[in-house]
Design a protein around this motif. Structure first.
Motif, PDB file in Angstrom:
ATOM      1  N   ALA A  61       0.829  -1.208   0.000  1.00  0.00           N
ATOM      2  CA  ALA A  61       0.000   0.000   0.000  1.00  0.00           C
ATOM      3  C   ALA A  61       0.862   1.256   0.000  1.00  0.00           C
ATOM      4  CB  ALA A  61      -0.929  -0.013   1.219  1.00  0.00           C
ATOM      5  N   ARG A  62       1.900   1.262   0.808  1.00  0.00           N
ATOM      6  CA  ARG A  62       2.766   2.444   0.867  1.00  0.00           C
ATOM      7  C   ARG A  62       3.516   2.657  -0.435  1.00  0.00           C
ATOM      8  NH1 ARG A  62       3.669   0.735   6.403  1.00  0.00           N
ATOM      9  NH2 ARG A  62       5.542  -0.397   5.744  1.00  0.00           N
ATOM     10  N   GLN A  63       3.917   1.583  -1.080  1.00  0.00           N
ATOM     11  CA  GLN A  63       4.649   1.718  -2.329  1.00  0.00           C
ATOM     12  C   GLN A  63       3.761   2.292  -3.435  1.00  0.00           C
ATOM     13  OE1 GLN A  63       7.678   1.681  -2.649  1.00  0.00           O
ATOM     14  NE2 GLN A  63       8.143   1.462  -4.825  1.00  0.00           N
ATOM     15  N   ILE A  64       2.519   1.853  -3.509  1.00  0.00           N
ATOM     16  CA  ILE A  64       1.592   2.420  -4.488  1.00  0.00           C
ATOM     17  C   ILE A  64       1.365   3.899  -4.178  1.00  0.00           C
ATOM     18  CG2 ILE A  64      -0.739   2.306  -5.448  1.00  0.00           C
ATOM     19  CD1 ILE A  64      -0.739  -0.693  -4.721  1.00  0.00           C
ATOM     20  N   ASN A  65       1.173   4.198  -2.912  1.00  0.00           N
ATOM     21  CA  ASN A  65       0.971   5.586  -2.505  1.00  0.00           C
ATOM     22  C   ASN A  65       2.180   6.444  -2.881  1.00  0.00           C
ATOM     23  OD1 ASN A  65      -0.694   7.564  -0.884  1.00  0.00           O
ATOM     24  ND2 ASN A  65       1.207   7.635   0.300  1.00  0.00           N
ATOM     25  N   ARG A  66       3.367   5.882  -2.672  1.00  0.00           N
ATOM     26  CA  ARG A  66       4.592   6.619  -2.997  1.00  0.00           C
ATOM     27  C   ARG A  66       4.673   6.906  -4.492  1.00  0.00           C
ATOM     28  NH1 ARG A  66       7.825   3.388  -0.779  1.00  0.00           N
ATOM     29  NH2 ARG A  66       8.086   4.517   1.175  1.00  0.00           N
ATOM     30  N   LYS A  67       4.313   5.936  -5.308  1.00  0.00           N
ATOM     31  CA  LYS A  67       4.404   6.113  -6.754  1.00  0.00           C
ATOM     32  C   LYS A  67       3.455   7.190  -7.262  1.00  0.00           C
ATOM     33  CE  LYS A  67       4.094   3.764 -11.200  1.00  0.00           C
ATOM     34  NZ  LYS A  67       4.005   2.473 -11.920  1.00  0.00           N
TER      35      LYS A  67
END
Length: 307
Positions: free
Chosen positions: A232-238
């Motif tokens: 979830a955090r990686q998608i948010n970061r992208k």
């Protein structure tokens, strides 16, 4: 109504002559559902709803419900600063087949206090049998719906089953989650606060960014709700730059500009909304290009587990 996940506050596409682009609206609904979105909000803030007359407002709701064909829930936005008019709209929307809930925001411009908001929302809820989702958005309406007032409404109007919380206050969201009955659903109304809100117990997000990236936003929320926070955090970061970019100017101007760049709609607005400035447009074009979103550009799935 036990609904979790990501819903889209869908834009209203217009044609050059100012009419609703019904074909594009129908296509958007299909794309949203195929992309895995969990529900659709018809005639919310992002839809430029204050610019629609009553006939157009109802037509948009009907097109969205007909296109959805029962595959996902559809919430109908029924907001007005006159309680009488809000009740009137809620009663009409409740008669549309496949409308599953009424979404209604604080009365704008009047700036009622807590008692006025309590009476207003209670009147809307008592006018219909459908579930009602409150919509707290002080930045647009000029008044905040406090948690104590929400608790009164839950007690006195059992069909008030949730709230779209756009106060921008994580402590307020936390207070709602911890004080409300477990059957009451709190949804983040801000993309940039979605993960924080879910972290304290919210059940999902009503999203603007999912107009542009429905598959990515719905996956991000699903991963957060199921506890896979690294993904979830990686998608948010992208996509966080896009989430922020949607508010570089007043929404929905940036999101409609991006959707036009993607080839999803023609970029037309209803006054008083106008296109973004050239400076903002240039920034958006650069960002959208970097994210690979231009004109249905094929995207690789990507491994969001990689940092």
């Amino acid at each position: 109504m036990d609904l979790i996940g990501c819903g889209t506050a869908l834009v209203t596409p217009f044609r050059a002559d100012g009419a609703i682009d019904e074909q594009s609206l129908y296509s958007l609904v299909q794309w949203q559902i195929e992309s895995g979105i969990n529900w659709i909000v018809a005639c919310g803030t992002t839809a430029e709803t204050p610019s629609l007359n009553e006939e157009e407002w109802l037509r948009v709701i009907r097109i969205i419900t007909e296109a959805a064909a029962g595959r996902v829930p559809v919430w109908a936005g029924c907001t007005h600063n006159s309680t009488r008019e809000a009740v009137h709209k809620a009663r009409i929307a409740a008669q549309v087949p496949d409308v599953t809930a009424i979404l209604t925001a604080n009365p704008y411009y009047n700036k009622p206090g807590q008692e006025g908001q309590y009476q207003h929302f209670k009147a809307v809820a008592h006018a219909v049998k459908l579930p009602v989702v409150l919509y707290n958005i002080p930045s647009r309406t000029g008044t905040n719906l406090e948690p104590a007032t929400v608790m009164r409404l839950i007690e006195d109007a059992p069909n008030i089953v949730g709230i779209k919380e756009s106060s921008g206050s994580l402590p307020q969201i936390t207070e709602l989650v911890t004080q409300a009955p477990r059957s009451f659903s709190v949804y983040s109304g801000d993309d940039n606060m979605a993960l924080g809100a879910i972290g304290v117990g919210a059940r999902g997000l009503v999203s603007v960014a999912s107009n542009e990236i429905p598959a990515e936003m719905s996956r991000m929320i699903e991963e957060a709700l199921t506890g896979d926070w690294p993904v979830a955090r990686q998608i948010n970061r992208k996509y966080y730059r896009l989430i922020q970019a949607n508010f570089w100017e007043t929404s929905p101007a940036p999101v409609k500009a991006v959707m036009a760049m993607m080839g999803r709609i023609e970029e037309h607005y209803r006054l008083p909304m106008t296109p973004v400035s050239q400076a903002t447009r240039s920034r958006l074009e650069r960002l959208v290009g970097e994210l690979g979103l231009l004109v249905h550009a094929p995207q690789e799935e990507g491994d969001y587990r990689m940092f």
